[in-house]
Design a protein around this motif. Structure first.
Motif, PDB file in Angstrom:
ATOM      1  N   ARG A  20       0.823  -1.216   0.000  1.00  0.00           N
ATOM      2  CA  ARG A  20       0.000   0.000   0.000  1.00  0.00           C
ATOM      3  C   ARG A  20       0.854   1.263   0.000  1.00  0.00           C
ATOM      4  N   LYS A  21       1.997   1.227   0.683  1.00  0.00           N
ATOM      5  CA  LYS A  21       2.908   2.381   0.659  1.00  0.00           C
ATOM      6  C   LYS A  21       3.584   2.513  -0.708  1.00  0.00           C
ATOM      7  N   ALA A  22       4.075   1.387  -1.222  1.00  0.00           N
ATOM      8  CA  ALA A  22       4.810   1.411  -2.486  1.00  0.00           C
ATOM      9  C   ALA A  22       3.941   1.844  -3.657  1.00  0.00           C
ATOM     10  N   PHE A  23       2.669   1.400  -3.653  1.00  0.00           N
ATOM     11  CA  PHE A  23       1.777   1.676  -4.771  1.00  0.00           C
ATOM     12  C   PHE A  23       0.670   2.667  -4.417  1.00  0.00           C
ATOM     13  N   ASN A  24       0.868   3.427  -3.345  1.00  0.00           N
ATOM     14  CA  ASN A  24      -0.137   4.424  -2.954  1.00  0.00           C
ATOM     15  C   ASN A  24      -0.450   5.307  -4.160  1.00  0.00           C
ATOM     16  N   PRO A  25      -1.737   5.442  -4.528  1.00  0.00           N
ATOM     17  CA  PRO A  25      -2.092   6.179  -5.746  1.00  0.00           C
ATOM     18  C   PRO A  25      -1.653   7.642  -5.747  1.00  0.00           C
ATOM     19  N   LYS A  26      -1.533   8.238  -4.574  1.00  0.00           N
ATOM     20  CA  LYS A  26      -1.163   9.658  -4.514  1.00  0.00           C
ATOM     21  C   LYS A  26       0.325   9.877  -4.256  1.00  0.00           C
ATOM     22  N   SER A  27       0.949   8.993  -3.458  1.00  0.00           N
ATOM     23  CA  SER A  27       2.335   9.272  -3.053  1.00  0.00           C
ATOM     24  C   SER A  27       3.275   8.084  -3.178  1.00  0.00           C
ATOM     25  N   GLY A  28       2.794   6.965  -3.671  1.00  0.00           N
ATOM     26  CA  GLY A  28       3.648   5.776  -3.752  1.00  0.00           C
ATOM     27  C   GLY A  28       4.750   5.918  -4.775  1.00  0.00           C
ATOM     28  N   PRO A  29       5.975   5.568  -4.381  1.00  0.00           N
ATOM     29  CA  PRO A  29       7.088   5.689  -5.318  1.00  0.00           C
ATOM     30  C   PRO A  29       6.966   4.785  -6.544  1.00  0.00           C
ATOM     31  N   LEU A  30       6.172   3.732  -6.457  1.00  0.00           N
ATOM     32  CA  LEU A  30       6.007   2.840  -7.606  1.00  0.00           C
ATOM     33  C   LEU A  30       4.708   3.082  -8.372  1.00  0.00           C
ATOM     34  N   ALA A  31       3.924   4.048  -7.940  1.00  0.00           N
ATOM     35  CA  ALA A  31       2.684   4.393  -8.653  1.00  0.00           C
ATOM     36  C   ALA A  31       3.033   5.239  -9.873  1.00  0.00           C
ATOM     37  N   ASP A  32       2.489   4.879 -10.990  1.00  0.00           N
ATOM     38  CA  ASP A  32       2.723   5.623 -12.238  1.00  0.00           C
ATOM     39  C   ASP A  32       1.755   6.805 -12.281  1.00  0.00           C
ATOM     40  N   GLN A  33       2.253   7.977 -11.966  1.00  0.00           N
ATOM     41  CA  GLN A  33       1.413   9.170 -11.891  1.00  0.00           C
ATOM     42  C   GLN A  33       0.841   9.579 -13.250  1.00  0.00           C
ATOM     43  N   ALA A  34       1.345   8.992 -14.325  1.00  0.00           N
ATOM     44  CA  ALA A  34       0.801   9.282 -15.656  1.00  0.00           C
ATOM     45  C   ALA A  34      -0.517   8.539 -15.887  1.00  0.00           C
ATOM     46  N   GLN A  35      -0.797   7.534 -15.049  1.00  0.00           N
ATOM     47  CA  GLN A  35      -2.031   6.761 -15.174  1.00  0.00           C
ATOM     48  C   GLN A  35      -3.161   7.445 -14.404  1.00  0.00           C
ATOM     49  N   PRO A  36      -4.403   7.232 -14.800  1.00  0.00           N
ATOM     50  CA  PRO A  36      -5.535   7.797 -14.054  1.00  0.00           C
ATOM     51  C   PRO A  36      -5.531   7.283 -12.612  1.00  0.00           C
ATOM     52  N   GLU A  37      -6.037   8.091 -11.703  1.00  0.00           N
ATOM     53  CA  GLU A  37      -6.012   7.724 -10.288  1.00  0.00           C
ATOM     54  C   GLU A  37      -6.716   6.391 -10.020  1.00  0.00           C
ATOM     55  N   GLY A  38      -7.817   6.134 -10.701  1.00  0.00           N
ATOM     56  CA  GLY A  38      -8.532   4.875 -10.501  1.00  0.00           C
ATOM     57  C   GLY A  38      -7.683   3.666 -10.843  1.00  0.00           C
ATOM     58  N   GLU A  39      -6.875   3.769 -11.884  1.00  0.00           N
ATOM     59  CA  GLU A  39      -6.004   2.663 -12.266  1.00  0.00           C
ATOM     60  C   GLU A  39      -4.865   2.503 -11.271  1.00  0.00           C
ATOM     61  N   ARG A  40      -4.342   3.624 -10.768  1.00  0.00           N
ATOM     62  CA  ARG A  40      -3.289   3.551  -9.747  1.00  0.00           C
ATOM     63  C   ARG A  40      -3.840   2.895  -8.481  1.00  0.00           C
ATOM     64  N   GLU A  41      -5.064   3.253  -8.119  1.00  0.00           N
ATOM     65  CA  GLU A  41      -5.701   2.674  -6.937  1.00  0.00           C
ATOM     66  C   GLU A  41      -5.939   1.175  -7.130  1.00  0.00           C
ATOM     67  N   ALA A  42      -6.396   0.793  -8.304  1.00  0.00           N
ATOM     68  CA  ALA A  42      -6.635  -0.621  -8.595  1.00  0.00           C
ATOM     69  C   ALA A  42      -5.338  -1.428  -8.507  1.00  0.00           C
ATOM     70  N   LEU A  43      -4.242  -0.869  -8.997  1.00  0.00           N
ATOM     71  CA  LEU A  43      -2.965  -1.562  -8.941  1.00  0.00           C
ATOM     72  C   LEU A  43      -2.513  -1.742  -7.488  1.00  0.00           C
TER      73      LEU A  43
END
Length: 84
Positions: A20-43
């Motif tokens: 949850r920290k690594a892929f946090n949709p807003k602040s996760g270092p492994l979340a792709d900020q270029a993707q829509p927030e819903g997709e980041r959250e789903a990942l």
């Protein structure tokens, strides 16, 4: 370990909290900020769910005889069928 290293997180971050920290949709270092927030959250949910389900020994599927199965291949399927 690979997720922890890639995300630059502490050794104390483990399991679903780590994911949850690594892929946090807003602040996760492994979340792709270029993707829509819903997709980041789903990942984030996908990775947290996977680690929670497969790393937790209580979540392992069991044969009818109660023996844990790890679904590592044909052998486990054969065990399940033999126990039925």
């Amino acid at each position: 370990v690979s997720v922890r290293k890639a995300a630059g997180l502490a050794a104390t971050d483990i399991g679903t909290d780590l994911m949850r920290k690594a892929f946090n949709p807003k602040s996760g270092p492994l979340a792709d900020q270029a993707q829509p927030e819903g997709e980041r959250e789903a990942l984030a949910h996908l990775f947290a769910g996977a680690i929670g389900s497969y790393k937790n020994p209580l979540s392992l599927p069991r044969s009818p005889s109660g023996r844990p199965l790890n679904w590592s291949g044909k052998r486990d399927l054969n065990q399940l069928m033999a126990d039925s």
